[in-house]
Write an enzyme that holds these catalytic residues in place. Structure first.
Site, PDB file in Angstrom:
ATOM      1  N   ASP A  13      10.095  32.287  31.050  1.00 55.28           N
ATOM      2  CA  ASP A  13      11.525  32.562  30.854  1.00 55.28           C
ATOM      3  C   ASP A  13      11.912  31.740  29.620  1.00 55.28           C
ATOM      4  OD1 ASP A  13      14.393  32.309  30.950  1.00 55.28           O
ATOM      5  OD2 ASP A  13      14.380  32.733  33.083  1.00 55.28           O
ATOM      6  N   ILE A  15      14.461  30.230  28.940  1.00 56.85           N
ATOM      7  CA  ILE A  15      15.267  29.054  29.244  1.00 56.85           C
ATOM      8  C   ILE A  15      14.355  27.832  29.425  1.00 56.85           C
ATOM      9  CG2 ILE A  15      15.322  29.175  31.793  1.00 56.85           C
ATOM     10  CD1 ILE A  15      18.342  28.489  29.496  1.00 56.85           C
ATOM     11  N   SER A  16      13.058  28.094  29.585  1.00 58.24           N
ATOM     12  CA  SER A  16      12.111  27.026  29.891  1.00 58.24           C
ATOM     13  C   SER A  16      11.370  26.549  28.637  1.00 58.24           C
ATOM     14  CB  SER A  16      11.105  27.539  30.945  1.00 58.24           C
ATOM     15  OG  SER A  16       9.897  26.804  30.901  1.00 58.24           O
ATOM     16  N   PRO A  17      11.617  25.284  28.227  1.00 55.87           N
ATOM     17  CA  PRO A  17      10.978  24.772  27.018  1.00 55.87           C
ATOM     18  C   PRO A  17       9.459  24.622  27.174  1.00 55.87           C
ATOM     19  CG  PRO A  17      12.139  23.008  28.153  1.00 55.87           C
ATOM     20  CD  PRO A  17      12.474  24.274  28.877  1.00 55.87           C
ATOM     21  N   SER A  19       7.628  26.475  28.876  1.00 57.61           N
ATOM     22  CA  SER A  19       7.064  27.823  28.759  1.00 57.61           C
ATOM     23  C   SER A  19       6.801  28.143  27.294  1.00 57.61           C
ATOM     24  CB  SER A  19       8.009  28.879  29.335  1.00 57.61           C
ATOM     25  OG  SER A  19       8.123  28.738  30.727  1.00 57.61           O
TER      26      SER A  19
END
Lengths: 224, 229
Positions: A13, A15-17, A19
């Protein structure tokens, strides 16, 4: 070194750093390790609540740790990023529907990668919005889509099939007992091995029978 | 190469299997890296409570992940990890307060070095995380102490000391020290780089930590680097 292609699925996602870090490493190692990389845009909030977990940022000490950890890690990984002053869990629903629409439209593999990257850059480098249509349009254009294509994707992203598709990929992650992102599923000799986080590549290399030379294979920092 | 050793503090509790992995790695690297390793036996229950965190095992998917993860890490790290038959009972019902007070007493009594703290900690980890044995009863702690090379008299003295107020306070104060670094779980490693503390949580940050302290990471078994493919 093994010659057969290894299946790797990345549930992520924007929103996930962490990631983003995992995404860049897998993109870089795609040809080094002979990986068949499948990007799985999914919804982190869905996974967190679906698994009974809590957002890491909800705990003040974890949040503080993540701020300093991301500084060190992003520098080491060669993916400059800066934590935005405000992050809301629901920030990424529109963005991930947009990314899902791109995946579903079956554009060439690169487009999905480029759009995902542009969204990460907006949120985690230039600290811009990713919730509004204008923001998603900007990211799409920067990723090389035409204005028409972007408009089409935006419309598609609000459709029920796309909402359902994002839900179903999120469910797929939960079926692997996922509780957060990045969540990587590797096919090793027909068996699925799951890895959570952006700090398990050394272990992944071990299972693949491959070499890990650090997050930037063209600038090795370790020899494993 | 810098001649002054870099101070590396390891905050740990024997209830934590990932702490065992981090502990063994740092023990192996203490003569490979130019570090001054300091063991900081502390109380994870206290850290969880004060930081408002929850044990990861409370989230079913995390518990499931950790079970598989620990199996493969046991092999990769060369540490014989085997979960107790009743993990919840061992970790949450019985707990490790007595055990960590025992380790704290060993640390307080030991002059000149930390060999005994290292050995006793390891024996306790082996009990709970390898041979599925108790670590709450005096007889259990006695056995661990003897296996670590303490005499029967020494063990008895440490057992008595471990129940004293100063030792209870010492364990509390080391736990507080971890909390001052905003610790929320173990293992928690603090490296002093040019006098500044850098913190690392978990047993999977050694590559990053090595980069920060200017050392080389060659995997969890520096004496047995992975065979080249």
């Amino acid at each position: 070194m093994s010659n057969s292609r290894k299946g790797v699925k990345l549930f992520y996602d924007v929103i996930s750093p962490y990631s983003w870090l995992a995404f860049e490493v897998l993109c870089r190692y795609r040809n080094v390790w002979n990986i068949d990389l499948t990007l799985k845009p999914a919804y982190l909030t869905g996974v967190i609540y679906g698994s009974g977990n809590q957002p890491a940022g909800a705990n003040p000490s974890k949040l503080m740790y993540m701020v300093s950890d991301l500084k060190l890690t992003s520098e080491y990984f060669g993916v400059p990023m800066f934590r935005p002053s405000s992050i809301s869990e629901k920030d990424s629903l529109n963005a991930m529907r947009f990314v899902t629409a791109i995946a579903e439209k079956g554009k060439d593999g690169d487009t999905l990668e480029r759009v995902s990257r542009e969204l990460w850059k907006r949120k985690w480098r230039t600290q811009q919005d990713i919730t509004q249509p204008a923001s998603l349009t900007d990211a799409g254009l920067k990723a090389g889509l035409s204005a028409n294509e972007v408009e089409e994707i935006l419309t598609l992203s609000k459709s029920q099939p796309i909402k359902d598709k994002l839900k179903s990929v999120t469910e797929e992650a939960l079926e692997y007992r996922c509780f957060g992102f990045p969540f990587i599923v590797c096919n090793v000799n027909g068996k699925a091995k799951v890895f959570f986080g952006s700090d398990r590549f050394e272990l992944m290399a071990y299972f693949f029978g491959e070499k890990w030379v650090g997050p930037q294979p063209d600038k090795p920092t370790v020899q494993m | 190469m810098s001649s002054s050793r870099k101070v590396v503090e390891l905050f740990y509790d024997v209830v934590s299997p990932y702490s065992w992995l981090a502990f063994e790695v740092l023990c192996r690297y203490r003569n490979v890296w130019n570090i001054d390793l300091k063991f900081k036996p502390a109380y994870l229950g206290g850290v969880m409570h004060e930081s408002g965190n929850r044990p990861p095992g409370m989230v079913p998917n995390k518990f499931h992940y950790m079970t598989t993860d620990l199996k493969r890490l046991s092999d990769y790290f060369g540490v014989h990890l085997s979960p107790p038959s009743n993990v919840f009972e061992a970790m949450f019902e019985k707990g490790t307060l007595n055990a960590m007070r025992f380790v704290t007493a060993v640390a307080e009594k030991e002059k000149g070095g930390d060999m005994l703290v290292e050995r006793v900690s390891r024996e306790l980890w082996k009990r709970i995380w390898s041979t599925d044995q108790d670590i709450t009863q005096p007889a259990s702690l006695t056995e661990a102490g003897l296996k670590a090379g303490l005499s029967a008299n020494e063990v008895e003295a440490i057992l008595t000391l471990s129940k004293s107020q100063p030792i209870k306070d010492k364990l509390k104060s080391v736990t507080q020290e971890a909390l001052e670094h905003k610790c929320f779980g173990f293992p928690f490693i603090v490296c002093y780089v040019n006098g500044k503390p850098e913190v690392f949580f978990g047993s999977d940050r050694f590559e990053l930590m090595a980069h920060c302290i200017g050392e080389k990471w060659v995997g969890p078994q520096p004496a047995n680097p992975r065979a080249k493919m």
